[in-house]
Design a protein around this motif. Structure first.
Motif, mmCIF file in Angstrom:
data_model
loop_
_atom_site.group_PDB
_atom_site.id
_atom_site.type_symbol
_atom_site.label_atom_id
_atom_site.label_comp_id
_atom_site.label_asym_id
_atom_site.label_seq_id
_atom_site.Cartn_x
_atom_site.Cartn_y
_atom_site.Cartn_z
ATOM 1 N N ALA A 158 -6.640 -5.582 2.039
ATOM 2 C CA ALA A 158 -6.117 -4.614 1.066
ATOM 3 C C ALA A 158 -6.620 -3.206 1.380
ATOM 4 C CB ALA A 158 -6.533 -5.010 -0.345
ATOM 5 N N ALA A 159 -7.631 -3.102 2.244
ATOM 6 C CA ALA A 159 -8.188 -1.797 2.623
ATOM 7 C C ALA A 159 -7.201 -0.944 3.418
ATOM 8 C CB ALA A 159 -9.473 -1.992 3.430
ATOM 9 N N ARG B 226 -2.462 -8.613 -3.626
ATOM 10 C CA ARG B 226 -3.275 -7.521 -3.078
ATOM 11 C C ARG B 226 -3.070 -6.193 -3.806
ATOM 12 N NH1 ARG B 226 -3.609 -10.281 2.058
ATOM 13 N NH2 ARG B 226 -5.700 -11.184 1.958
ATOM 14 N N GLY B 227 -1.986 -6.069 -4.542
ATOM 15 C CA GLY B 227 -1.768 -4.840 -5.303
ATOM 16 C C GLY B 227 -2.924 -4.518 -6.237
ATOM 17 N N VAL C 8 1.883 -1.477 -10.123
ATOM 18 C CA VAL C 8 1.752 -2.905 -9.847
ATOM 19 C C VAL C 8 2.357 -3.742 -10.960
ATOM 20 C CG1 VAL C 8 0.100 -4.794 -9.546
ATOM 21 C CG2 VAL C 8 -0.257 -2.626 -8.361
ATOM 22 N N LYS C 9 2.102 -3.371 -12.189
ATOM 23 C CA LYS C 9 2.612 -4.136 -13.323
ATOM 24 C C LYS C 9 4.132 -4.148 -13.362
ATOM 25 C CE LYS C 9 2.387 -4.446 -18.378
ATOM 26 N NZ LYS C 9 1.805 -3.864 -19.617
ATOM 27 N N ALA D 261 0.834 -1.212 0.000
ATOM 28 C CA ALA D 261 0.000 0.000 0.000
ATOM 29 C C ALA D 261 0.864 1.255 0.000
ATOM 30 C CB ALA D 261 -0.928 -0.005 1.216
ATOM 31 N N GLU D 262 1.945 1.240 0.760
ATOM 32 C CA GLU D 262 2.838 2.401 0.827
ATOM 33 C C GLU D 262 3.446 2.717 -0.539
ATOM 34 O OE1 GLU D 262 5.724 1.416 3.784
ATOM 35 O OE2 GLU D 262 4.447 2.023 5.462
ATOM 36 N N ALA D 263 3.919 1.669 -1.228
ATOM 37 C CA ALA D 263 4.566 1.865 -2.526
ATOM 38 C C ALA D 263 3.581 2.385 -3.565
ATOM 39 C CB ALA D 263 5.195 0.560 -2.996
ATOM 40 N N ILE D 264 2.385 1.803 -3.594
ATOM 41 C CA ILE D 264 1.377 2.236 -4.569
ATOM 42 C C ILE D 264 0.966 3.680 -4.308
ATOM 43 C CG2 ILE D 264 -0.985 1.856 -5.397
ATOM 44 C CD1 ILE D 264 -0.557 -1.131 -4.855
ATOM 45 N N LEU D 265 0.807 4.024 -3.024
ATOM 46 C CA LEU D 265 0.408 5.382 -2.673
ATOM 47 C C LEU D 265 1.507 6.389 -2.986
ATOM 48 C CD1 LEU D 265 -1.800 7.170 -1.469
ATOM 49 C CD2 LEU D 265 -0.829 6.729 0.793
ATOM 50 N N LEU D 266 2.751 6.027 -2.742
ATOM 51 C CA LEU D 266 3.867 6.912 -3.095
ATOM 52 C C LEU D 266 3.846 7.207 -4.579
ATOM 53 C CD1 LEU D 266 6.552 8.379 -2.615
ATOM 54 C CD2 LEU D 266 7.706 6.146 -2.827
ATOM 55 N N GLY D 267 3.623 6.152 -5.371
ATOM 56 C CA GLY D 267 3.565 6.350 -6.821
ATOM 57 C C GLY D 267 2.432 7.267 -7.219
#
Length: 309
Positions: A296-297, A235-236, A219-220, A202-208
């Protein structure tokens, strides 16, 4: 611990199962329903029990037979896979199975529960000559649907060997890890990693996203690199699509696992700063109304913390 032995699933084989080799599934929730469905597809005769009428109908629709009680399950099955939500359910059903008095029955307890509770259930069944194995599963409900599960089997080795053909019907691999209880120890170790990797995903996706990078692209690209993990891959996409309403592991149920890990860390005086940091995020997910949502929430929790709309 005994020497680690791994058995992996080979190409699907249609088993010719006699009435004496019926497989029972105790607990037909997210994991139990996926297990029973895959066992049916593999050609096993499956009978299941769950007090929930919705779960019963789901099994019947899939082609399985519904038992009226755990005691009936014990009478009809040669092997039972137990997937239960609580210690009380385990003890209650262990007593019911013991009442069947079917000596030689093998029960693989696949739930994530306290070792003391599993030991108590084992004592109840031992008295009737029924073998209880500690066989927790590594994998989410979504992974269970595709047989993407690993079994950490522990207990009587001969009984584990007898169940290998059953395990291959719903899991990709079985690791025999020695004496009864070692399976749960490995499972809690695995879940410690899951807790951290889920939040780090979650941290990585949000940073992006805060940087202007499309979450789907994140994610890809990252899933295939050094920073990827199974939780990132599983979960990504759920975080990207924000479809955590379709839970494969509810936040409320995950809290049980977190408490077991916390107790194990305290008992062994093991420092775990990363796990401790992740706990606050899951607690916040409960407070934010995500109790019945997928874990994943936690992405939504971090997004609110960053004030990103």
């Amino acid at each position: 611990m005994a020497t680690l032995k791994k058995t992996t699933r080979k190409k699907p084989v249609k088993h010719s199962i006699s009435a004496q080799e019926t497989v029972g599934v105790l607990g037909l929730g997210i994991m139990g329903s996926a297990i029973s469905s895959n066992l049916l597809k593999a050609g096993f005769d499956v009978i299941g029990f769950d007090p929930n009428p919705v779960c019963q109908k789901r099994l019947a629709k899939a082609g399985g037979r519904v038992a009226k009680s755990a005691a009936e399950l014990g009478k009809q099955a040669t092997y039972i896979i137990s997937s239960l939500p609580s210690a009380n359910a385990l003890i209650e059903n262990a007593k019911a199975i013991a009442s069947s008095g079917k000596k030689g029955l093998i029960v693989a307890e696949a739930s994530t529960l306290d070792l003391d509770d599993k030991a108590a259930a084992k004592k109840i069944l031992d008295a009737k000559g029924i073998i209880l194995l500690d066989c927790p599963l590594s994998g989410t409900g979504a992974q269970a649907k595709t047989k993407d599960l690993s079994i950490y089997s522990s207990g009587q080795s001969a009984a584990v060997k007898k169940m290998e053909h059953v395990f291959s019907g719903f899991a990709k691999a079985n690791y025999y890890v020695g004496s009864f209880g070692n399976g749960m120890k490995l499972k809690l170790m695995a879940n410690l990693l899951v807790a951290i990797h889920n939040v780090s995903t979650a941290e990585a996706i949000l940073l992006g996203k805060n940087w202007g990078i499309d979450p789907a692209t994140t994610v890809k690209v990252l899933a295939d690199g050094a920073g990827g993990s199974r939780m990132f891959s599983v979960r990504g996409p759920v975080m990207v699509n924000e479809n955590w309403d379709e839970a494969t592991m509810k936040v409320s149920i995950w809290q049980k696992d977190m408490k077991l890990i916390t107790a194990a860390l305290a008992q062994t005086n093991t420092p775990a700063p990363l796990f401790a940091a992740s706990q606050a995020i899951y607690n916040a997910a409960m407070g934010a109304g995500h109790a019945e949502n997928d874990t994943a929430a936690v992405y939504d929790v971090l997004r609110r913390m960053s004030k990103l709309k």
